[in-house]
Design a protein around this motif. Structure first.
Motif, PDB file in Angstrom:
ATOM      1  N   CYS A  54     -13.870 -33.132 107.429  1.00  0.00           N
ATOM      2  CA  CYS A  54     -12.706 -32.517 108.068  1.00  0.00           C
ATOM      3  C   CYS A  54     -12.579 -33.008 109.504  1.00  0.00           C
ATOM      4  O   CYS A  54     -13.555 -33.007 110.252  1.00  0.00           O
ATOM      5  CB  CYS A  54     -12.852 -30.998 108.035  1.00  0.00           C
ATOM      6  SG  CYS A  54     -11.509 -30.131 108.874  1.00  0.00           S
ATOM      7  N   CYS A  80     -12.939 -29.324 111.889  1.00  0.00           N
ATOM      8  CA  CYS A  80     -14.218 -28.613 112.053  1.00  0.00           C
ATOM      9  C   CYS A  80     -15.438 -29.497 111.788  1.00  0.00           C
ATOM     10  O   CYS A  80     -16.565 -29.037 111.922  1.00  0.00           O
ATOM     11  CB  CYS A  80     -14.256 -27.378 111.150  1.00  0.00           C
ATOM     12  SG  CYS A  80     -14.388 -27.732 109.375  1.00  0.00           S
ATOM     13  N   LYS A 123     -16.781 -30.420 109.102  1.00  0.00           N
ATOM     14  CA  LYS A 123     -17.558 -30.068 107.918  1.00  0.00           C
ATOM     15  C   LYS A 123     -17.432 -31.186 106.888  1.00  0.00           C
ATOM     16  O   LYS A 123     -16.361 -31.733 106.672  1.00  0.00           O
ATOM     17  CB  LYS A 123     -17.050 -28.762 107.317  1.00  0.00           C
ATOM     18  CG  LYS A 123     -17.689 -28.446 105.994  1.00  0.00           C
ATOM     19  CD  LYS A 123     -17.867 -26.981 105.814  1.00  0.00           C
ATOM     20  CE  LYS A 123     -18.386 -26.678 104.435  1.00  0.00           C
ATOM     21  NZ  LYS A 123     -19.796 -26.631 104.338  1.00  0.00           N
ATOM     22  N   PHE A 151     -17.775 -32.071 102.885  1.00  0.00           N
ATOM     23  CA  PHE A 151     -17.734 -31.340 101.626  1.00  0.00           C
ATOM     24  C   PHE A 151     -17.357 -32.273 100.488  1.00  0.00           C
ATOM     25  O   PHE A 151     -16.838 -33.361 100.711  1.00  0.00           O
ATOM     26  CB  PHE A 151     -16.738 -30.175 101.708  1.00  0.00           C
ATOM     27  CG  PHE A 151     -15.309 -30.595 101.978  1.00  0.00           C
ATOM     28  CD1 PHE A 151     -14.411 -30.763 100.937  1.00  0.00           C
ATOM     29  CD2 PHE A 151     -14.868 -30.823 103.272  1.00  0.00           C
ATOM     30  CE1 PHE A 151     -13.108 -31.147 101.173  1.00  0.00           C
ATOM     31  CE2 PHE A 151     -13.564 -31.205 103.531  1.00  0.00           C
ATOM     32  CZ  PHE A 151     -12.681 -31.368 102.477  1.00  0.00           C
ATOM     33  N   CYS A 164      -9.808 -28.770 103.580  1.00  0.00           N
ATOM     34  CA  CYS A 164     -11.141 -28.317 103.954  1.00  0.00           C
ATOM     35  C   CYS A 164     -11.361 -26.885 103.467  1.00  0.00           C
ATOM     36  O   CYS A 164     -10.533 -26.007 103.727  1.00  0.00           O
ATOM     37  CB  CYS A 164     -11.300 -28.382 105.470  1.00  0.00           C
ATOM     38  SG  CYS A 164     -12.883 -27.741 106.054  1.00  0.00           S
ATOM     39  N   THR A 193     -13.486 -24.798 104.552  1.00  0.00           N
ATOM     40  CA  THR A 193     -13.886 -23.933 105.655  1.00  0.00           C
ATOM     41  C   THR A 193     -12.697 -23.493 106.500  1.00  0.00           C
ATOM     42  O   THR A 193     -12.519 -22.305 106.773  1.00  0.00           O
ATOM     43  CB  THR A 193     -14.913 -24.655 106.560  1.00  0.00           C
ATOM     44  OG1 THR A 193     -16.035 -25.019 105.766  1.00  0.00           O
ATOM     45  CG2 THR A 193     -15.365 -23.779 107.705  1.00  0.00           C
ATOM     46  N   CYS A 194     -11.848 -24.456 106.906  1.00  0.00           N
ATOM     47  CA  CYS A 194     -10.737 -24.116 107.811  1.00  0.00           C
ATOM     48  C   CYS A 194      -9.357 -24.380 107.197  1.00  0.00           C
ATOM     49  O   CYS A 194      -8.347 -24.193 107.870  1.00  0.00           O
ATOM     50  CB  CYS A 194     -10.884 -24.873 109.126  1.00  0.00           C
ATOM     51  SG  CYS A 194     -10.670 -26.661 108.978  1.00  0.00           S
ATOM     52  N   ASN A 195      -9.309 -24.848 105.959  1.00  0.00           N
ATOM     53  CA  ASN A 195      -8.069 -25.113 105.224  1.00  0.00           C
ATOM     54  C   ASN A 195      -7.228 -26.236 105.833  1.00  0.00           C
ATOM     55  O   ASN A 195      -6.051 -26.383 105.534  1.00  0.00           O
ATOM     56  CB  ASN A 195      -7.240 -23.838 105.074  1.00  0.00           C
ATOM     57  CG  ASN A 195      -6.395 -23.871 103.826  1.00  0.00           C
ATOM     58  OD1 ASN A 195      -6.758 -24.500 102.836  1.00  0.00           O
ATOM     59  ND2 ASN A 195      -5.262 -23.201 103.862  1.00  0.00           N
TER      60      ASN A 195
END
Length: 76
Positions: A8, A11, A13, A15, A27, A29-31
């Motif tokens: 991402c 953030c 991250k 994935f 993402c 985590t934060c979309n």
């Protein structure tokens, strides 16, 4: 339906995501939809008919000098 690894932009991250057709993942985590696909090492082990390990994937390599993700490119 391949599984791709992404990072991402917002953030940071990393994935994995199963991608169906032309859909665009976001993402978890934060979309955020601003993501980059990253090179990931395969995780497999080849075995001969006798059950002995013949070769391992680049992800299992102990070569610390290689950053390409493929041991074939550095010769180790």
């Amino acid at each position: 339906m391949p599984i791709y690894e992404y990072r991402c932009d917002q953030c940071q991250k990393t994935f994995e995501c199963l991608v169906f057709g032309s859909e665009t993942p976001s993402c978890p985590t934060c979309n955020n939809e601003n993501i980059q696909r990253v090179m990931s090492a395969c995780g497999f082990v080849s075995k001969s008919g006798s059950g002995q390990t013949v070769s391992r994937s680049a992800g299992a390599s102990s070569c610390s000098g290689c950053t390409s993700g493929s041991c074939g490119s550095c010769g180790h």
